[in-house]
Design a protein around this motif. Structure first.
Motif, PDB file in Angstrom:
ATOM      1  N   ASN A   1      19.747  14.448  -3.823  1.00 33.93           N
ATOM      2  CA  ASN A   1      18.923  15.388  -3.606  1.00 33.93           C
ATOM      3  C   ASN A   1      17.195  15.224  -4.207  1.00 33.93           C
ATOM      4  OD1 ASN A   1      21.057  17.524  -3.416  1.00 33.93           O
ATOM      5  ND2 ASN A   1      21.949  16.416  -4.976  1.00 33.93           N
ATOM      6  N   ALA A   2      17.023  13.992  -4.414  1.00 38.90           N
ATOM      7  CA  ALA A   2      15.816  13.277  -4.192  1.00 38.90           C
ATOM      8  C   ALA A   2      15.214  12.673  -3.440  1.00 38.90           C
ATOM      9  CB  ALA A   2      15.391  12.722  -6.444  1.00 38.90           C
ATOM     10  N   LEU A   3      15.808  12.474  -2.393  1.00 38.12           N
ATOM     11  CA  LEU A   3      15.785  11.503  -1.417  1.00 38.12           C
ATOM     12  C   LEU A   3      14.618  12.411  -0.358  1.00 38.12           C
ATOM     13  CD1 LEU A   3      18.596   9.149  -0.374  1.00 38.12           C
ATOM     14  CD2 LEU A   3      16.018   8.452  -1.644  1.00 38.12           C
ATOM     15  N   ILE A   4      15.024  13.722  -0.399  1.00 30.36           N
ATOM     16  CA  ILE A   4      14.127  14.752   0.863  1.00 30.36           C
ATOM     17  C   ILE A   4      12.603  14.219   1.009  1.00 30.36           C
ATOM     18  CG2 ILE A   4      13.547  17.176   1.867  1.00 30.36           C
ATOM     19  CD1 ILE A   4      16.813  17.632   0.805  1.00 30.36           C
ATOM     20  N   PRO A   5      12.257  14.601  -0.070  1.00 32.23           N
ATOM     21  CA  PRO A   5      10.824  14.498  -0.557  1.00 32.23           C
ATOM     22  C   PRO A   5      10.834  12.674   0.144  1.00 32.23           C
ATOM     23  CG  PRO A   5      10.855  15.045  -2.010  1.00 32.23           C
ATOM     24  CD  PRO A   5      12.283  14.907  -1.576  1.00 32.23           C
ATOM     25  N   VAL A   6      11.097  12.141  -0.419  1.00 32.02           N
ATOM     26  CA  VAL A   6      10.667  10.383  -0.342  1.00 32.02           C
ATOM     27  C   VAL A   6      11.263   9.768   1.775  1.00 32.02           C
ATOM     28  CG1 VAL A   6      11.531   8.159  -0.675  1.00 32.02           C
ATOM     29  CG2 VAL A   6      11.301   9.757  -1.997  1.00 32.02           C
ATOM     30  N   VAL A   7      12.066  10.915   2.117  1.00 35.13           N
ATOM     31  CA  VAL A   7      12.372  10.561   3.280  1.00 35.13           C
ATOM     32  C   VAL A   7      11.050  11.205   4.379  1.00 35.13           C
ATOM     33  CG1 VAL A   7      14.021  11.543   5.400  1.00 35.13           C
ATOM     34  CG2 VAL A   7      14.831  10.461   3.429  1.00 35.13           C
ATOM     35  N   THR A   8      11.283  12.832   3.899  1.00 37.10           N
ATOM     36  CA  THR A   8       9.697  12.838   4.609  1.00 37.10           C
ATOM     37  C   THR A   8       8.386  11.941   4.683  1.00 37.10           C
ATOM     38  OG1 THR A   8      10.058  15.156   3.643  1.00 37.10           O
ATOM     39  CG2 THR A   8       8.099  14.765   4.723  1.00 37.10           C
ATOM     40  N   LEU A   9       7.973  11.855   4.191  1.00 36.48           N
ATOM     41  CA  LEU A   9       6.881  10.850   3.202  1.00 36.48           C
ATOM     42  C   LEU A   9       7.212   9.368   4.082  1.00 36.48           C
ATOM     43  CD1 LEU A   9       3.876  10.537   2.166  1.00 36.48           C
ATOM     44  CD2 LEU A   9       5.277   8.924   0.049  1.00 36.48           C
ATOM     45  N   SER A  10       8.508   9.184   4.046  1.00 43.02           N
ATOM     46  CA  SER A  10       8.151   7.403   4.787  1.00 43.02           C
ATOM     47  C   SER A  10       8.529   8.165   6.679  1.00 43.02           C
ATOM     48  CB  SER A  10       9.964   7.511   4.564  1.00 43.02           C
ATOM     49  OG  SER A  10       9.670   7.034   2.990  1.00 43.02           O
TER      50      SER A  10
ATOM     51  N   ASN B   1       6.406   8.570  19.708  1.00 45.21           N
ATOM     52  CA  ASN B   1       7.471   7.910  18.696  1.00 45.21           C
ATOM     53  C   ASN B   1       6.758   8.689  17.561  1.00 45.21           C
ATOM     54  OD1 ASN B   1       7.804   5.291  20.566  1.00 45.21           O
ATOM     55  ND2 ASN B   1       5.850   5.120  20.229  1.00 45.21           N
ATOM     56  N   PHE B   2       5.996   9.096  17.520  1.00 46.13           N
ATOM     57  CA  PHE B   2       5.779  10.376  16.644  1.00 46.13           C
ATOM     58  C   PHE B   2       6.942  11.128  16.169  1.00 46.13           C
ATOM     59  CE2 PHE B   2       2.179  10.164  12.708  1.00 46.13           C
ATOM     60  CZ  PHE B   2       3.223  12.026  12.246  1.00 46.13           C
ATOM     61  N   MET B   3       6.506  12.154  17.500  1.00 49.45           N
ATOM     62  CA  MET B   3       7.590  12.890  17.808  1.00 49.45           C
ATOM     63  C   MET B   3       9.109  13.247  17.237  1.00 49.45           C
ATOM     64  SD  MET B   3       6.596  15.753  20.378  1.00 49.45           S
ATOM     65  CE  MET B   3       6.399  14.124  21.386  1.00 49.45           C
ATOM     66  N   ILE B   4       9.582  12.001  18.061  1.00 47.09           N
ATOM     67  CA  ILE B   4      11.116  11.462  18.216  1.00 47.09           C
ATOM     68  C   ILE B   4      11.100  11.259  16.238  1.00 47.09           C
ATOM     69  CG2 ILE B   4      12.117   9.286  18.590  1.00 47.09           C
ATOM     70  CD1 ILE B   4      11.623   9.238  21.325  1.00 47.09           C
ATOM     71  N   VAL B   5      10.033   9.935  15.710  1.00 50.63           N
ATOM     72  CA  VAL B   5      10.596   9.425  13.873  1.00 50.63           C
ATOM     73  C   VAL B   5      10.238  11.510  13.739  1.00 50.63           C
ATOM     74  CG1 VAL B   5       9.610   9.454  12.546  1.00 50.63           C
ATOM     75  CG2 VAL B   5       9.287   7.918  14.466  1.00 50.63           C
ATOM     76  N   ASN B   6      10.168  11.977  13.588  1.00 58.06           N
ATOM     77  CA  ASN B   6       9.631  13.638  12.677  1.00 58.06           C
ATOM     78  C   ASN B   6      10.997  14.700  13.521  1.00 58.06           C
ATOM     79  OD1 ASN B   6       6.932  13.936  11.418  1.00 58.06           O
ATOM     80  ND2 ASN B   6       5.969  14.328  13.484  1.00 58.06           N
TER      81      ASN B   6
ATOM     82  N   SER C   1       0.611  -1.343   0.028  1.00 54.68           N
ATOM     83  CA  SER C   1       0.099   0.542  -0.220  1.00 54.68           C
ATOM     84  C   SER C   1       0.655   1.207  -0.152  1.00 54.68           C
ATOM     85  CB  SER C   1      -0.869  -0.303   1.183  1.00 54.68           C
ATOM     86  OG  SER C   1      -2.025  -1.298   1.027  1.00 54.68           O
ATOM     87  N   PHE C   2       2.058   1.392   0.353  1.00 54.35           N
ATOM     88  CA  PHE C   2       2.566   2.742   1.088  1.00 54.35           C
ATOM     89  C   PHE C   2       3.805   2.352  -0.311  1.00 54.35           C
ATOM     90  CE2 PHE C   2       6.424   4.462   2.927  1.00 54.35           C
ATOM     91  CZ  PHE C   2       5.928   6.057   2.631  1.00 54.35           C
TER      92      PHE C   2
END
Length: 320
Positions: free
Chosen positions: A237-246, A295-300, A194-195
């Protein structure tokens, strides 16, 4: 004051806001925990017995008193007593969390391991048949609910071919690593596929933007191979949006994939919270939501720190 310190200072404020919201929200649900816990036997209790149970669990006090007592307990790492399990809330959460964490990690490995190469592949073959095929796959994946994917996987791999078990008694990784992976691979595929569609689309879009930049053309003009230009110069340089979404998705997965855990009968965090809401287990719901929020804040925070590693031009808390 450093960026990291400023973010850590906001943690208690966010947790305080979350604690107020979840404390009020769970008490707005009709019913009470004693009736939900005892079921039909609650009608056999005398008023004195009900009052004694309410006093034992602290439900005879006003909301303000209950919240104050609970908050003082939280400050000392005491999240209260679960009326469903008869154990401290923190013990119940820590017992269920390893499964959810393992499931989230496996799902992320599948999603990034499949979605990122597909996105790069589609971006380097723009407007070709292969690009169209990848985009159709991504749209189908995003529009199909995870529980539908899960049922299809169970039917094909488990019921149809008998390759993997659909469900059963959960086996901890420490006891039987292979049995544990075999039991979690189907739900991990359900969440991961799904992801995968989202990762594919965002990585394709990011790669298309980066491949048109000047430094990529410069690298090509200097004679760098196509593989090196894509994977060495463009991809980081294309990984930043991917990292954000992940990071956002991983935070949600740590909160528990309720539908998938229900389908595969997994004793994870999401299924536990759902049962706690149905049982009006106030302390367990409150403690679980606080745990998930932390956990959510740590991940962010880790995602923000990863930006600097991927792109040294970024300066957290200042100008880039």
């Amino acid at each position: 004051m450093t960026y990291l310190l400023r973010r850590l200072i906001t943690f208690p404020l966010v947790m305080l806001g979350v604690s107020v919201l979840v404390f009020v929200a769970i008490r707005l649900v009709p019913g009470d925990s004693i009736t939900a816990m005892l079921g039909t036997e609650a009608g056999l209790l005398t008023p004195q017995q009900k009052q004694a149970l309410a006093a034992y669990f602290g439900l005879d006090q006003s909301w303000l008193v209950q919240y104050g007592r609970w908050l003082l307990g939280v400050l000392s790492a005491d999240l209260g007593l679960s009326v469903t399990y008869g154990k401290p809330v923190l013990d119940v959460i820590l017992q269920r969390f390893p499964l959810t964490l393992e499931l989230a990690c496996l799902s992320m490995v599948i999603a990034i391991g499949i979605g990122l190469p597909l996105g790069v592949f589609a971006a380097t073959r723009r407007e070709r048949g292969s690009d169209l095929a990848v985009r159709i796959f991504a749209m189908i994946g995003q529009s199909t609910p995870s529980f539908v994917i899960g049922l299809m996987i169970i039917y094909v791999l488990s019921a149809g071919f008998g390759i993997l078990p659909a469900m059963g008694q959960f086996i901890p990784f420490s006891e039987d690593p292979l049995g544990n992976i075999g039991q979690l691979i189907l739900p991990a595929l359900t969440l991961g596929l799904s992801f995968t569609a989202s990762v594919t689309r965002i990585s394709r879009s990011a790669m298309l933007d980066v491949l048109s930049d000047d430094y990529v053309r410069t690298a090509r003009s200097k004679g760098a191979t196509r593989r090196r230009v894509i994977w060495r110069h463009a991809l980081p340089n294309a990984l930043i949006p991917v990292v954000t979404l992940s990071g956002v998705e991983f935070g949600y997965l740590l909160g528990g994939a309720v539908l998938v855990e229900q389908i595969f009968a997994l004793p994870g965090l999401g299924r536990m919270v759902l049962d706690a809401i149905l049982q009006r287990d106030y302390a367990l719901v409150q403690g679980s939501v606080l745990f998930v929020a932390l956990n959510f804040m740590i991940v962010n925070l880790l995602v923000d720190l990863a930006y600097v590693m991927l792109d040294p031009r970024i300066r957290l808390g200042g100008r880039s």
